[in-house]
Motif scaffolding. Sequence first.
Motif, PDB file in Angstrom:
ATOM      1  N   THR A  22      57.845  -2.474 -28.754  1.00 28.64           N
ATOM      2  CA  THR A  22      56.771  -2.038 -29.631  1.00 28.64           C
ATOM      3  C   THR A  22      56.442  -0.568 -29.383  1.00 28.64           C
ATOM      4  N   GLU A  23      55.818   0.049 -30.341  1.00 27.54           N
ATOM      5  CA  GLU A  23      55.459   1.458 -30.206  1.00 27.54           C
ATOM      6  C   GLU A  23      54.457   1.658 -29.074  1.00 27.54           C
ATOM      7  N   ARG A  24      53.536   0.734 -28.899  1.00 24.98           N
ATOM      8  CA  ARG A  24      52.559   0.881 -27.813  1.00 24.98           C
ATOM      9  C   ARG A  24      53.235   0.842 -26.453  1.00 24.98           C
ATOM     10  N   THR A  25      54.177  -0.076 -26.289  1.00 26.63           N
ATOM     11  CA  THR A  25      54.885  -0.162 -25.009  1.00 26.63           C
ATOM     12  C   THR A  25      55.772   1.062 -24.801  1.00 26.63           C
ATOM     13  N   ARG A  26      56.429   1.512 -25.838  1.00 23.14           N
ATOM     14  CA  ARG A  26      57.262   2.717 -25.742  1.00 23.14           C
ATOM     15  C   ARG A  26      56.424   3.915 -25.287  1.00 23.14           C
ATOM     16  N   GLN A  27      55.271   4.084 -25.887  1.00 17.62           N
ATOM     17  CA  GLN A  27      54.410   5.205 -25.527  1.00 17.62           C
ATOM     18  C   GLN A  27      53.889   5.072 -24.092  1.00 17.62           C
ATOM     19  N   ALA A  28      53.628   3.834 -23.668  1.00 21.08           N
ATOM     20  CA  ALA A  28      53.169   3.616 -22.296  1.00 21.08           C
ATOM     21  C   ALA A  28      54.247   4.016 -21.284  1.00 21.08           C
ATOM     22  N   LEU A  29      55.502   3.700 -21.588  1.00 26.59           N
ATOM     23  CA  LEU A  29      56.602   4.082 -20.701  1.00 26.59           C
ATOM     24  C   LEU A  29      56.752   5.597 -20.634  1.00 26.59           C
ATOM     25  N   ILE A  30      56.655   6.242 -21.776  1.00 21.96           N
ATOM     26  CA  ILE A  30      56.756   7.707 -21.824  1.00 21.96           C
ATOM     27  C   ILE A  30      55.619   8.345 -21.037  1.00 21.96           C
ATOM     28  N   LEU A  31      54.426   7.814 -21.185  1.00 20.03           N
ATOM     29  CA  LEU A  31      53.270   8.342 -20.470  1.00 20.03           C
ATOM     30  C   LEU A  31      53.435   8.166 -18.963  1.00 20.03           C
ATOM     31  N   ALA A  32      53.916   6.983 -18.544  1.00 21.79           N
ATOM     32  CA  ALA A  32      54.122   6.729 -17.112  1.00 21.79           C
ATOM     33  C   ALA A  32      55.157   7.686 -16.538  1.00 21.79           C
ATOM     34  N   ALA A  33      56.215   7.922 -17.292  1.00 26.54           N
ATOM     35  CA  ALA A  33      57.241   8.865 -16.842  1.00 26.54           C
ATOM     36  C   ALA A  33      56.653  10.269 -16.730  1.00 26.54           C
ATOM     37  N   GLY A  34      55.777  10.624 -17.660  1.00 22.87           N
ATOM     38  CA  GLY A  34      55.122  11.919 -17.607  1.00 22.87           C
ATOM     39  C   GLY A  34      54.235  12.080 -16.388  1.00 22.87           C
ATOM     40  N   GLN A  35      53.796  10.948 -15.821  1.00 17.39           N
ATOM     41  CA  GLN A  35      52.990  10.968 -14.604  1.00 17.39           C
ATOM     42  C   GLN A  35      53.872  10.943 -13.357  1.00 17.39           C
ATOM     43  N   GLY A  36      55.193  10.987 -13.545  1.00 19.34           N
ATOM     44  CA  GLY A  36      56.111  11.076 -12.415  1.00 19.34           C
ATOM     45  C   GLY A  36      56.782   9.787 -11.998  1.00 19.34           C
ATOM     46  N   ALA A  37      56.571   8.691 -12.739  1.00 27.80           N
ATOM     47  CA  ALA A  37      57.170   7.412 -12.371  1.00 27.80           C
ATOM     48  C   ALA A  37      58.578   7.276 -12.944  1.00 27.80           C
TER      49      ALA A  37
END
Length: 273
Positions: A22-37
């Motif tokens: 889903t788009e919400r999950t995709r965005q959550a993964l991108i955001l987490a990666a942006g935080q260094g994960a």
Amino acid sequence: MKVKLIALDLDGTTLNSKNQLTERTRQALILAAGQGAEIVPVTGRCFKSLPPELLALDCIRHVIVSNGAEIRNAQNGEILYNHYIEPSGVQEIRQLLHKKELMVEVYVKGSAYMEHAFYEKVERSQISYRNRDYVLATRVPVRGVLQLLDVHRTRIEKVAVYFEAGSAASRIKEELAEVRHACVTSSGHNNMELIAQNCSKARTLEVLCRMLGISLAEVMAAGDSQNDLEMLEAAGVSVAMGNGDDNVKACADYIALTNDCDGLAEAISLFIE
């Protein structure tokens, strides 16, 4: 504790019941990666069965596939680590399944193969315990699928057996449990999966963490099925999906919403700074 790696089961966890990201999950993964994960899919799927929309995310560098049989570069498919079933185990599985009328899948060289006759039954919607669209998109039909165990006996990632839950065929679970030279696990109520001895999502995740200089205490793991248990127990933060098995929920630090309600995105928002 800062989460440095998110280990994600796919089916029943990252993907919804329609096998969609889903788009919400995709965005959550991108955001987490942006935080260094680091974002790492850890799945029972083979490499060529991974969703293209997931591999399209630049933030995913590594994948663990076939219940821990391989670590691959997510972008080019290069095998960075493998733990295949020993030939003695492959032979034992071959002898056990010989002449049984069961839906068997053999995972080798990044693909999942199944008997042509069963593939056709799924195609004609004559088998209710498999997702038709998923099978047709990810399985390779062959005639004589067990012969692959002979041809590729040193490179078998996984052997999966599917059956209707509660049917006479499900009794194969008792026989498979007696296999000595392979490990038996499951990703659902309608299947059993055989992988190498001492192989699991958790142990291969530990290998990848060593490669990346990350401790398991810095890992958040999310899953829903029996084959996720060890991974959740090993991780610093464990998340069970609301649709998960009861024993998975019992071992988790947090129970998220279901995979159809973006439970993974919810958990990421709680545990990733």
